[in-house]
Write an enzyme that holds these catalytic residues in place. Structure first.
Site, mmCIF file in Angstrom:
data_model
loop_
_atom_site.group_PDB
_atom_site.id
_atom_site.type_symbol
_atom_site.label_atom_id
_atom_site.label_comp_id
_atom_site.label_asym_id
_atom_site.label_seq_id
_atom_site.Cartn_x
_atom_site.Cartn_y
_atom_site.Cartn_z
ATOM 1 N N GLY A 188 99.415 64.327 18.169
ATOM 2 C CA GLY A 188 99.688 65.550 17.442
ATOM 3 C C GLY A 188 100.725 66.382 18.165
ATOM 4 O O GLY A 188 100.986 66.191 19.355
ATOM 5 N N CYS A 189 101.300 67.333 17.452
ATOM 6 C CA CYS A 189 102.368 68.151 18.025
ATOM 7 C C CYS A 189 101.850 69.089 19.117
ATOM 8 O O CYS A 189 102.402 69.130 20.221
ATOM 9 C CB CYS A 189 103.087 68.926 16.919
ATOM 10 S SG CYS A 189 101.989 69.782 15.761
ATOM 11 N N TYR A 190 100.793 69.835 18.826
ATOM 12 C CA TYR A 190 100.235 70.707 19.865
ATOM 13 C C TYR A 190 99.770 69.900 21.082
ATOM 14 O O TYR A 190 100.101 70.262 22.226
ATOM 15 C CB TYR A 190 99.054 71.515 19.313
ATOM 16 C CG TYR A 190 99.406 72.678 18.418
ATOM 17 C CD1 TYR A 190 100.300 73.668 18.840
ATOM 18 C CD2 TYR A 190 98.820 72.820 17.168
ATOM 19 C CE1 TYR A 190 100.590 74.752 18.018
ATOM 20 C CE2 TYR A 190 99.108 73.903 16.345
ATOM 21 C CZ TYR A 190 99.997 74.868 16.778
ATOM 22 O OH TYR A 190 100.285 75.941 15.968
#
EC number: 1.2.1.38
Length: 345
Positions: A148-150
């Site tokens: 995921g990005c976070y």
């Protein structure tokens, strides 16, 4: 040339994959799929691609994709991906999945945060695709779970400190901000221009689904179970994630020493840029590129360390990292197709 398919190509991540792969020296995009745009020219769905592709969007069907491609990116929502990926693997394809469906190793943990898992037998096989930390596991994999990005921004920010045992994992606080594209391309009231513009708000406080993914990677790094406070916020910008991570130092240190530690840890990493002392990352400086910019500061009064991380959520946080993983899985130069200078301004 390797034939590549983008499944779920009508989202922001799908078109970003196309943008990067279109200039890749070793692949040819032979299939794009979309449920809502099946039968339409891909360039009509995304006019930015006019003159660059004549592909027509195919239905999202395993048989069609398997016949047209050797390597597949699945940019599908969670739950949809887990119903599609097993058929691709059975057809002998290698897959980078950009959903959350194969990121968590524990099926019970996944089901606690998402929904029942229909192919839990693949969780033990799926490799978490953060190349800077799991590169050698990615190379031989046939299924890679793109992070995921976070979690990408957080893991890269904290890896040097946790690996060196310099911080107390129990003290971690993570404050992250994302551009509106992180919510996807589907129409949602919270993503409308008037809802986002000139606003700034927290969301998913205490229950954001990226929390267990963050904790899984940080636990790997620390060698002990890690629990964090993670609070995401929505920025009134299109792209970018800025994560600010706070932790208590176990022993006295200073900014210069930790900047040197970070620079040494990431010395051979092509997409991680450690900022010099006195300089901190800005999302404007990574937009459109696969870079992760890191800045570190020690607060001498509290002896806490603050690490700031900036990525483009659609590139290093999604499509760019997926291409990086594909390069490793197929034995290409890891930077192939990704040597893009970020846009500025």
């Amino acid at each position: 040339m390797i034939r590549v398919a983008i499944v779920g190509a009508s989202g922001y991540t799908g078109v970003e994959l196309y943008r990067l792969l279109a200039n890749h020296p070793h692949v040819e995009i032979t299939c794009v799929t979309s449920r809502q745009n099946a039968g339409e020219l891909f360039a009509d769905v995304f006019p930015s691609l006019r003159g660059r592709t004549e592909l027509v969007c195919d239905p999202v069907e395993v048989e069609i994709v398997a016949a047209k491609a050797d390597f597949v990116f699945t940019a599908l929502p969670h739950k949809t991906a887990m119903e599609f990926v097993p058929g691709l693997l059975a057809a002998g394809k290698k897959v980078v999945d950009l959903s959350a469906d194969y990121r968590l190793r524990d099926a019970a943990l996944y089901e606690a945060w998402y929904q029942p898992h229909t192919s839990p037998e693949l969780l033990a096989e799926a490799v978490y695709g953060l190349p800077e930390l799991y590169r050698e596991k990615v190379r031989p994999a046939r299924l890679v779970a793109n992070p995921g990005c976070y979690p990408t921004s957080v893991a890269l920010a904290l890896a040097p400190l946790l690996k060196a045992g310099l911080i107390d994992p129990a003290s971690l606080i993570i404050d992250s901000k994302s551009g509106a594209s992180g919510a996807g391309r589907a129409a949602k009231v919270d993503s409308l221009f008037c809802e986002v513009n000139e606003g700034f708000k927290a969301y998913g406080v205490g229950n954001h689904r990226h929390t267990p993914e963050i904790e899984q990677t940080l636990s790997d790094l620390a060698g002990v179970p890690v629990m964090v406070n993670f609070t995401p916020h929505l920025l009134p910008v299109n792209r970018g994630i800025l994560s600010t991570c706070y932790a208590n130092l176990k022993e006295k240190s200073d900014t210069a020493r930790l900047v040197e530690l970070f620079a040494d840890f990431y010395r051979d990493e092509p997409f991680v840029r450690v900022q010099p002392k006195g300089s901190l990352p800005n999302v404007a400086c990574v937009r459109g590129g696969n870079q992760c910019d890191l800045g570190v500061v020690v607060d001498p009064r509290t002896q806490r360390v603050i690490v700031v991380s900036a990525i483009d959520n659609l590139v290093k946080g999604a499509a760019g990292q997926a291409v990086q993983n594909m390069n490793l899985m197929l034995g290409f130069d890891e930077t192939a197709g990704l040597n893009v200078i970020p846009l500025y301004p």
